[in-house]
Design an enzyme around this catalytic site. Structure first.
Site, PDB file in Angstrom:
ATOM      1  N   LYS A 125      29.388 114.879 -23.490  1.00  0.00           N
ATOM      2  CA  LYS A 125      28.640 115.541 -22.406  1.00  0.00           C
ATOM      3  C   LYS A 125      27.516 116.324 -23.041  1.00  0.00           C
ATOM      4  O   LYS A 125      27.596 116.686 -24.225  1.00  0.00           O
ATOM      5  CB  LYS A 125      29.567 116.496 -21.641  1.00  0.00           C
ATOM      6  CG  LYS A 125      29.075 116.862 -20.262  1.00  0.00           C
ATOM      7  CD  LYS A 125      29.390 115.784 -19.261  1.00  0.00           C
ATOM      8  CE  LYS A 125      28.901 116.114 -17.879  1.00  0.00           C
ATOM      9  NZ  LYS A 125      29.435 115.165 -16.890  1.00  0.00           N
TER      10      LYS A 125
HETATM   11  P1  NAD Z   1      24.076 117.219  -7.806  1.00  0.00           P
HETATM   12  O1  NAD Z   1      23.175 118.075  -8.611  1.00  0.00           O
HETATM   13  O2  NAD Z   1      23.505 115.973  -7.222  1.00  0.00           O
HETATM   14  O3  NAD Z   1      24.684 118.080  -6.588  1.00  0.00           O
HETATM   15  C1  NAD Z   1      25.299 119.303  -6.799  1.00  0.00           C
HETATM   16  C2  NAD Z   1      25.643 119.907  -5.453  1.00  0.00           C
HETATM   17  O4  NAD Z   1      26.314 121.155  -5.685  1.00  0.00           O
HETATM   18  C3  NAD Z   1      24.413 120.228  -4.586  1.00  0.00           C
HETATM   19  O5  NAD Z   1      24.666 119.826  -3.257  1.00  0.00           O
HETATM   20  C4  NAD Z   1      24.334 121.750  -4.670  1.00  0.00           C
HETATM   21  O6  NAD Z   1      23.770 122.333  -3.500  1.00  0.00           O
HETATM   22  C5  NAD Z   1      25.805 122.117  -4.783  1.00  0.00           C
HETATM   23  N1  NAD Z   1      25.980 123.471  -5.305  1.00  0.00           N
HETATM   24  C6  NAD Z   1      25.433 124.030  -6.405  1.00  0.00           C
HETATM   25  N2  NAD Z   1      25.793 125.331  -6.503  1.00  0.00           N
HETATM   26  C7  NAD Z   1      26.581 125.579  -5.434  1.00  0.00           C
HETATM   27  C8  NAD Z   1      27.243 126.740  -4.942  1.00  0.00           C
HETATM   28  N3  NAD Z   1      27.192 127.886  -5.607  1.00  0.00           N
HETATM   29  N4  NAD Z   1      27.960 126.632  -3.801  1.00  0.00           N
HETATM   30  C9  NAD Z   1      28.041 125.465  -3.121  1.00  0.00           C
HETATM   31  N5  NAD Z   1      27.426 124.355  -3.529  1.00  0.00           N
HETATM   32  C10 NAD Z   1      26.707 124.402  -4.669  1.00  0.00           C
HETATM   33  O7  NAD Z   1      25.347 116.907  -8.712  1.00  0.00           O
HETATM   34  P2  NAD Z   1      26.342 115.676  -8.607  1.00  0.00           P
HETATM   35  O8  NAD Z   1      25.850 114.622  -9.507  1.00  0.00           O
HETATM   36  O9  NAD Z   1      26.615 115.380  -7.176  1.00  0.00           O
HETATM   37  O10 NAD Z   1      27.651 116.293  -9.324  1.00  0.00           O
HETATM   38  C11 NAD Z   1      28.605 117.088  -8.606  1.00  0.00           C
HETATM   39  C12 NAD Z   1      29.890 117.168  -9.417  1.00  0.00           C
HETATM   40  O11 NAD Z   1      30.404 115.856  -9.656  1.00  0.00           O
HETATM   41  C13 NAD Z   1      29.763 117.790 -10.822  1.00  0.00           C
HETATM   42  O12 NAD Z   1      30.981 118.413 -11.151  1.00  0.00           O
HETATM   43  C14 NAD Z   1      29.561 116.567 -11.709  1.00  0.00           C
HETATM   44  O13 NAD Z   1      29.903 116.825 -13.061  1.00  0.00           O
HETATM   45  C15 NAD Z   1      30.550 115.621 -11.048  1.00  0.00           C
HETATM   46  N6  NAD Z   1      30.316 114.214 -11.325  1.00  0.00           N
HETATM   47  C16 NAD Z   1      29.141 113.613 -11.057  1.00  0.00           C
HETATM   48  C17 NAD Z   1      28.985 112.244 -11.298  1.00  0.00           C
HETATM   49  C18 NAD Z   1      27.712 111.503 -10.950  1.00  0.00           C
HETATM   50  O14 NAD Z   1      27.721 110.280 -11.061  1.00  0.00           O
HETATM   51  N7  NAD Z   1      26.653 112.176 -10.512  1.00  0.00           N
HETATM   52  C19 NAD Z   1      30.041 111.505 -11.845  1.00  0.00           C
HETATM   53  C20 NAD Z   1      31.252 112.147 -12.097  1.00  0.00           C
HETATM   54  C21 NAD Z   1      31.376 113.498 -11.831  1.00  0.00           C
END
Ligand code: NAD
Length: 434
Positions: free
Chosen positions: A120
């Site tokens: 990561k």
């Molecule tokens: P992203 O940046 O697209 O979205 C993040 C979301 O979190 C946004 O909607 C934002 O408004 C919200 N957020 C941020 N701070 C916040 C708060 N204080 N309160 C409420 N909401 C809040 O990120 P993502 O890619 O959707 O990733 C989300 C999670 O999933 C993370 O833990 C990431 O590690 C995990 N993840 C992502 C992927 C991927 O393919 N993108 C794969 C596996 C795991």
């Protein structure tokens, strides 16, 4: 904390801190390692990443001044294959945080049986405060700082919070410009999650949400639910949250409430996930969406739903939040969204917790498909990607259920057991060099 965990962490010089995300993550891994009776030396190896890289690099900002940024890449374990894991741009990115997420990648890749290890990385920065040009220059400079430590055969980054397909295109392009001409085109597979036109895979954008829905296909009957009658709440409406929302809507489930960094909203009759997606694109968050009422954080957490799905950041569901939640199952779409005391509380109150290393492994699975397509100069159809993704996710879900049954344990502990079984076997076969 059990005695062996204490010994392993003490041996490595850790000062006990139960609120530290890295220690929480390692505890979960060591708990499962103990259940499997993995040898002590393997526990030691898994309790620390193989490599921790920290870089500081200057970026010229639009007004002409230079800003110094801090970036990380942590490579946890590569016994199963090249390191694989996302790059995060967020002000809270720290070494411990990145280390935890790297461990989770090792577990995830193993659980879904990908020939990949765990890594990561990220930059401590708020991408929302950067112009497009600043974001590009920061990405290119970060990539060049890491260029000696990433490669299509060694470590392959992907998008995460705060990064997207465009950022991956800049990373790939920078790296491709830094390698010898005869390796240039092969070098495109140094990152996954690229745009479709530039070596990306069909279905990568929706992969994490799609994988989660395939896991629910395996789990939902045991929860006594049917998609068409299921209600749910979401934290986060970014990549993972919005795709989970849209795909669950296609199965007939009803999104009651959503909360993101801008606020929380509710519609008893169900929120239109497509319209909300268009609103978030324009407004930057869910606040102000016309077809739902604004609610408080307390109202959001207390809303009675079948599934509660955190899809935002780590450790958002703390014990006080867990006490408000009223659901049948908490589905961990984000990484480590639930603190250990919150998980314990939920389980004691009959809530099933579906673990993150299973639920969100769809993203890395389709990333692996993209890497494979790039290396074979192929382009798979969406049908093929979805078919193969379903196969990986369904098998992983069954593996977790089987481990839960065999060891008489909860699904989170079982998921780590199922992941470590594979890692333990490969270590046994390969041995320790020399
Ligand atoms: P992203 O940046 O697209 O979205 C993040 C979301 O979190 C946004 O909607 C934002 O408004 C919200 N957020 C941020 N701070 C916040 C708060 N204080 N309160 C409420 N909401 C809040 O990120 P993502 O890619 O959707 O990733 C989300 C999670 O999933 C993370 O833990 C990431 O590690 C995990 N993840 C992502 C992927 C991927 O393919 N993108 C794969 C596996 C795991």
């Amino acid at each position: 904390m059990t005695r062996t965990q204490h010994v392993v962490l003490k041996e490595l010089g850790f000062r006990y801190d139960p609120s530290n995300l890295y220690q929480q993550t390692i505890h979960a891994v060591l708990d499962a390692a103990e259940t499997l009776e993995l040898p002590h030396h393997l526990q030691l190896i898994l309790a620390q990443p193989k490599t921790e890289i920290m870089v500081h690099f200057p970026v010229r900002m639009d007004h002409g001044h230079f800003q110094l940024f801090k970036g990380y890449r942590v490579q946890h374990n590569n016994i199963l294959g090249p390191y694989k894991g996302g790059m995060r741009y967020h002000p809270d990115v720290s070494l411990d945080h990145v280390k935890s997420l790297a461990v989770l990648m090792t577990m995830k890749c193993s659980l879904v049986r990908l020939p990949m290890g765990g890594a990561k990385g990220g930059v401590q920065a708020d991408p929302r405060k950067l112009s497009r040009d600043e974001l590009m220059r920061m990405t290119r400079r970060f990539t060049s700082a890491l260029a000696g430590n990433i490669s299509p055969d060694h470590d392959i980054p992907a998008p995460d919070v705060g990064t997207n397909a465009q950022v991956m295109a800049w990373m790939a392009d920078t790296y491709m410009n830094m390698v010898d001409i005869e390796h240039r085109h092969r070098a495109q597979s140094v990152v996954t999650g690229k745009p479709m036109e530039f070596g990306g895979s069909a279905g990568r954008d929706k992969a994490t949400g799609q994988g989660l829905v395939y896991v629910l296909d395996q789990m939902i009957p045991e929860l006594g639910l049917k998609f068409e009658q299921t209600t749910y709440s979401l934290i986060g409406f970014g990549n993972v949250g919005s795709w989970t929302g849209r795909l669950l809507a296609m199965r007939g489930a009803k999104l009651r409430c959503v909360m993101d960094h801008t606020g929380a909203i509710r519609n008893e009759r169900g929120i239109d996930t497509v319209a909300l997606g268009l609103h978030v694109e324009k407004a930057g968050g869910v606040a102000g969406f016309g077809m739902a009422e604004a609610i408080t954080e307390e109202q959001f957490y207390s809303e009675k739903v079948d599934l509660f799905i955190p899809a935002a950041l780590e450790q958002m569901v703390t014990l006080d939040k867990a006490r408000m939640i009223d659901c049948k199952a908490l589905v961990e779409a984000a990484n480590a969204p639930t603190t250990p005391p919150a998980q314990r509380h939920l389980r004691e109150h009959g809530v099933t917790v579906l673990p993150a290393i299973l639920c969100n492994a769809g993203g890395v699975t389709v990333s692996y498909f993209e890497w494979k397509q790039n290396r074979q100069a192929e382009s798979w159809s969406l049908e093929r990607v979805d078919h193969d993704l379903r196969a990986h996710m369904s098998a992983a879900a069954q593996r977790v259920k089987l481990a839960a049954h065999r060891y008489g344990t909860d699904l989170s502990h079982a998921a780590y057991i199922a992941a470590l079984e594979q890692i333990g076997r490969v270590y046994q076969l390969r041995g320790i060099f020399p």
